[in-house]
Design a protein around this motif. Sequence first.
Motif, PDB file in Angstrom:
ATOM      1  N   GLY A 172      33.606  45.812  20.948  1.00 48.97           N
ATOM      2  CA  GLY A 172      33.552  44.432  21.444  1.00 48.97           C
ATOM      3  C   GLY A 172      32.917  44.335  22.817  1.00 48.97           C
ATOM      4  O   GLY A 172      32.156  43.407  23.105  1.00 48.97           O
ATOM      5  N   ILE A 173      33.213  45.296  23.677  1.00 50.26           N
ATOM      6  CA  ILE A 173      32.619  45.317  25.020  1.00 50.26           C
ATOM      7  C   ILE A 173      31.115  45.533  24.929  1.00 50.26           C
ATOM      8  O   ILE A 173      30.331  44.841  25.587  1.00 50.26           O
ATOM      9  CB  ILE A 173      33.302  46.396  25.889  1.00 50.26           C
ATOM     10  CG1 ILE A 173      34.727  45.947  26.246  1.00 50.26           C
ATOM     11  CG2 ILE A 173      32.489  46.693  27.143  1.00 50.26           C
ATOM     12  CD1 ILE A 173      35.580  47.033  26.873  1.00 50.26           C
ATOM     13  N   HIS A 211      29.577  42.459  23.642  1.00 49.38           N
ATOM     14  CA  HIS A 211      29.534  41.429  24.682  1.00 49.38           C
ATOM     15  C   HIS A 211      28.222  41.537  25.450  1.00 49.38           C
ATOM     16  O   HIS A 211      27.605  40.530  25.798  1.00 49.38           O
ATOM     17  CB  HIS A 211      30.739  41.589  25.611  1.00 49.38           C
ATOM     18  CG  HIS A 211      30.954  40.453  26.548  1.00 49.38           C
ATOM     19  ND1 HIS A 211      30.217  40.294  27.702  1.00 49.38           N
ATOM     20  CD2 HIS A 211      31.836  39.425  26.522  1.00 49.38           C
ATOM     21  CE1 HIS A 211      30.636  39.220  28.345  1.00 49.38           C
ATOM     22  NE2 HIS A 211      31.627  38.678  27.641  1.00 49.38           N
ATOM     23  N   TRP A 212      27.785  42.773  25.738  1.00 45.49           N
ATOM     24  CA  TRP A 212      26.496  42.981  26.403  1.00 45.49           C
ATOM     25  C   TRP A 212      25.368  42.383  25.576  1.00 45.49           C
ATOM     26  O   TRP A 212      24.469  41.728  26.113  1.00 45.49           O
ATOM     27  CB  TRP A 212      26.254  44.481  26.641  1.00 45.49           C
ATOM     28  CG  TRP A 212      26.866  44.973  27.902  1.00 45.49           C
ATOM     29  CD1 TRP A 212      28.056  45.639  28.040  1.00 45.49           C
ATOM     30  CD2 TRP A 212      26.334  44.855  29.219  1.00 45.49           C
ATOM     31  NE1 TRP A 212      28.290  45.928  29.360  1.00 45.49           N
ATOM     32  CE2 TRP A 212      27.240  45.461  30.107  1.00 45.49           C
ATOM     33  CE3 TRP A 212      25.171  44.283  29.739  1.00 45.49           C
ATOM     34  CZ2 TRP A 212      27.030  45.520  31.475  1.00 45.49           C
ATOM     35  CZ3 TRP A 212      24.952  44.344  31.106  1.00 45.49           C
ATOM     36  CH2 TRP A 212      25.882  44.951  31.959  1.00 45.49           C
ATOM     37  N   ARG A 247      26.074  38.250  25.513  1.00 47.94           N
ATOM     38  CA  ARG A 247      26.040  37.527  26.787  1.00 47.94           C
ATOM     39  C   ARG A 247      25.011  38.072  27.782  1.00 47.94           C
ATOM     40  O   ARG A 247      24.693  37.413  28.755  1.00 47.94           O
ATOM     41  CB  ARG A 247      27.415  37.557  27.449  1.00 47.94           C
ATOM     42  CG  ARG A 247      28.537  36.939  26.640  1.00 47.94           C
ATOM     43  CD  ARG A 247      28.814  35.544  27.089  1.00 47.94           C
ATOM     44  NE  ARG A 247      30.041  35.055  26.489  1.00 47.94           N
ATOM     45  CZ  ARG A 247      30.167  33.843  25.993  1.00 47.94           C
ATOM     46  NH1 ARG A 247      29.148  33.011  26.038  1.00 47.94           N
ATOM     47  NH2 ARG A 247      31.315  33.448  25.479  1.00 47.94           N
ATOM     48  N   GLY A 302      28.526  42.470  30.876  1.00 43.85           N
ATOM     49  CA  GLY A 302      29.829  42.875  30.378  1.00 43.85           C
ATOM     50  C   GLY A 302      30.451  43.924  31.267  1.00 43.85           C
ATOM     51  O   GLY A 302      29.940  44.232  32.346  1.00 43.85           O
ATOM     52  N   TRP A 314      32.979  39.369  32.422  1.00 43.30           N
ATOM     53  CA  TRP A 314      33.542  39.267  31.084  1.00 43.30           C
ATOM     54  C   TRP A 314      33.775  37.800  30.780  1.00 43.30           C
ATOM     55  O   TRP A 314      34.322  37.074  31.611  1.00 43.30           O
ATOM     56  CB  TRP A 314      34.847  40.054  31.106  1.00 43.30           C
ATOM     57  CG  TRP A 314      35.659  40.200  29.881  1.00 43.30           C
ATOM     58  CD1 TRP A 314      36.940  39.755  29.712  1.00 43.30           C
ATOM     59  CD2 TRP A 314      35.315  40.881  28.681  1.00 43.30           C
ATOM     60  NE1 TRP A 314      37.406  40.129  28.484  1.00 43.30           N
ATOM     61  CE2 TRP A 314      36.414  40.821  27.816  1.00 43.30           C
ATOM     62  CE3 TRP A 314      34.160  41.531  28.241  1.00 43.30           C
ATOM     63  CZ2 TRP A 314      36.414  41.386  26.553  1.00 43.30           C
ATOM     64  CZ3 TRP A 314      34.163  42.085  26.976  1.00 43.30           C
ATOM     65  CH2 TRP A 314      35.277  42.016  26.152  1.00 43.30           C
ATOM     66  N   TYR A 315      33.361  37.342  29.616  1.00 44.32           N
ATOM     67  CA  TYR A 315      33.585  35.952  29.239  1.00 44.32           C
ATOM     68  C   TYR A 315      33.700  35.845  27.718  1.00 44.32           C
ATOM     69  O   TYR A 315      32.836  35.282  27.055  1.00 44.32           O
ATOM     70  CB  TYR A 315      32.464  35.067  29.780  1.00 44.32           C
ATOM     71  CG  TYR A 315      32.686  33.583  29.614  1.00 44.32           C
ATOM     72  CD1 TYR A 315      33.926  33.000  29.798  1.00 44.32           C
ATOM     73  CD2 TYR A 315      31.623  32.755  29.281  1.00 44.32           C
ATOM     74  CE1 TYR A 315      34.115  31.641  29.655  1.00 44.32           C
ATOM     75  CE2 TYR A 315      31.795  31.388  29.139  1.00 44.32           C
ATOM     76  CZ  TYR A 315      33.040  30.842  29.320  1.00 44.32           C
ATOM     77  OH  TYR A 315      33.222  29.483  29.173  1.00 44.32           O
ATOM     78  N   PRO A 316      34.773  36.404  27.157  1.00 41.56           N
ATOM     79  CA  PRO A 316      34.931  36.327  25.707  1.00 41.56           C
ATOM     80  C   PRO A 316      35.279  34.917  25.240  1.00 41.56           C
ATOM     81  O   PRO A 316      35.722  34.066  26.028  1.00 41.56           O
ATOM     82  CB  PRO A 316      36.079  37.297  25.425  1.00 41.56           C
ATOM     83  CG  PRO A 316      36.805  37.462  26.696  1.00 41.56           C
ATOM     84  CD  PRO A 316      35.847  37.137  27.810  1.00 41.56           C
ATOM     85  N   TYR A 317      35.088  34.706  23.981  1.00 48.81           N
ATOM     86  CA  TYR A 317      35.390  33.420  23.363  1.00 48.81           C
ATOM     87  C   TYR A 317      36.827  33.017  23.679  1.00 48.81           C
ATOM     88  O   TYR A 317      37.746  33.822  23.567  1.00 48.81           O
ATOM     89  CB  TYR A 317      35.190  33.521  21.848  1.00 48.81           C
ATOM     90  CG  TYR A 317      35.430  32.232  21.125  1.00 48.81           C
ATOM     91  CD1 TYR A 317      34.439  31.260  21.076  1.00 48.81           C
ATOM     92  CD2 TYR A 317      36.644  31.973  20.518  1.00 48.81           C
ATOM     93  CE1 TYR A 317      34.659  30.061  20.418  1.00 48.81           C
ATOM     94  CE2 TYR A 317      36.877  30.783  19.863  1.00 48.81           C
ATOM     95  CZ  TYR A 317      35.874  29.823  19.817  1.00 48.81           C
ATOM     96  OH  TYR A 317      36.095  28.638  19.174  1.00 48.81           O
ATOM     97  N   TRP A 350      38.055  32.172  26.622  1.00 46.27           N
ATOM     98  CA  TRP A 350      38.431  32.404  28.023  1.00 46.27           C
ATOM     99  C   TRP A 350      38.226  31.117  28.811  1.00 46.27           C
ATOM    100  O   TRP A 350      37.331  30.334  28.504  1.00 46.27           O
ATOM    101  CB  TRP A 350      37.536  33.500  28.598  1.00 46.27           C
ATOM    102  CG  TRP A 350      38.247  34.730  29.095  1.00 46.27           C
ATOM    103  CD1 TRP A 350      38.142  35.247  30.343  1.00 46.27           C
ATOM    104  CD2 TRP A 350      39.107  35.620  28.383  1.00 46.27           C
ATOM    105  NE1 TRP A 350      38.885  36.410  30.452  1.00 46.27           N
ATOM    106  CE2 TRP A 350      39.490  36.647  29.252  1.00 46.27           C
ATOM    107  CE3 TRP A 350      39.604  35.642  27.084  1.00 46.27           C
ATOM    108  CZ2 TRP A 350      40.338  37.686  28.875  1.00 46.27           C
ATOM    109  CZ3 TRP A 350      40.442  36.669  26.704  1.00 46.27           C
ATOM    110  CH2 TRP A 350      40.800  37.666  27.594  1.00 46.27           C
ATOM    111  N   GLU A 367      34.189  32.419  33.320  1.00 49.07           N
ATOM    112  CA  GLU A 367      33.714  33.780  33.548  1.00 49.07           C
ATOM    113  C   GLU A 367      34.668  34.539  34.465  1.00 49.07           C
ATOM    114  O   GLU A 367      35.148  33.993  35.447  1.00 49.07           O
ATOM    115  CB  GLU A 367      32.312  33.761  34.176  1.00 49.07           C
ATOM    116  CG  GLU A 367      31.242  33.190  33.272  1.00 49.07           C
ATOM    117  CD  GLU A 367      31.035  31.690  33.430  1.00 49.07           C
ATOM    118  OE1 GLU A 367      31.876  30.994  34.066  1.00 49.07           O
ATOM    119  OE2 GLU A 367      30.030  31.183  32.913  1.00 49.07           O
TER     120      GLU A 367
END
Length: 183
Positions: free
Chosen positions: A58-59, A62-63, A66, A69, A88-91, A93, A96
């Motif tokens: 997932g990390i 994320h890169w 977005r 990450g 980090w800005y996951p769905y 959240w 940021e």
Amino acid sequence: MAVDISSFGPRLETERLILRVPVEADIEHLIPVMADEQTAEFIGGVQTSPHVWRGLAGIIGHWAIRGYGFFSVEDKTTGEWLGRVGPWYPYGWPQEEIGWTVKREAWGKGIASEAAERCLAFVFEDLAWDSVIHLIDENNRGSQGVARKIGSRNLGKPVEVAGFGVMADQWGQTKADWLARQR
């Protein structure tokens, strides 16, 4: 076939640290961190190795999604993997964030604050963010100390951490706050 993802993002440096895009091989370092009760206490608790692998995927994802990450943090001199720190800005959240997880053997050495401070420069200068938060459990004194050290304050806005079912305090600062500290 593994894909070289090192081009997904920048390599950042501080006096003591290298911050680089995570790779699958980091799993060997992350599994013991997420198996340590004290380290994992405020970030979802102890995880099994398959769950840690999914988290790392997932990390890395994320890169790709977005363009930024968590970075893997390494000691510049020894190459030792010390933790993960970064934007980090996951769905789900609230906004940021810059977050940090450092292995317990590296606690109390300023690693998290040094890496997080470098990440502040990255998000404000390169990503053009106007503000940043850190979601911190009300009992996590260590992370509160890191937040204070990098100039953040408790914003008094507890929120539910999406996907974790726990509440956390929002700490943070604006770009203007950060710039004022740079002068």
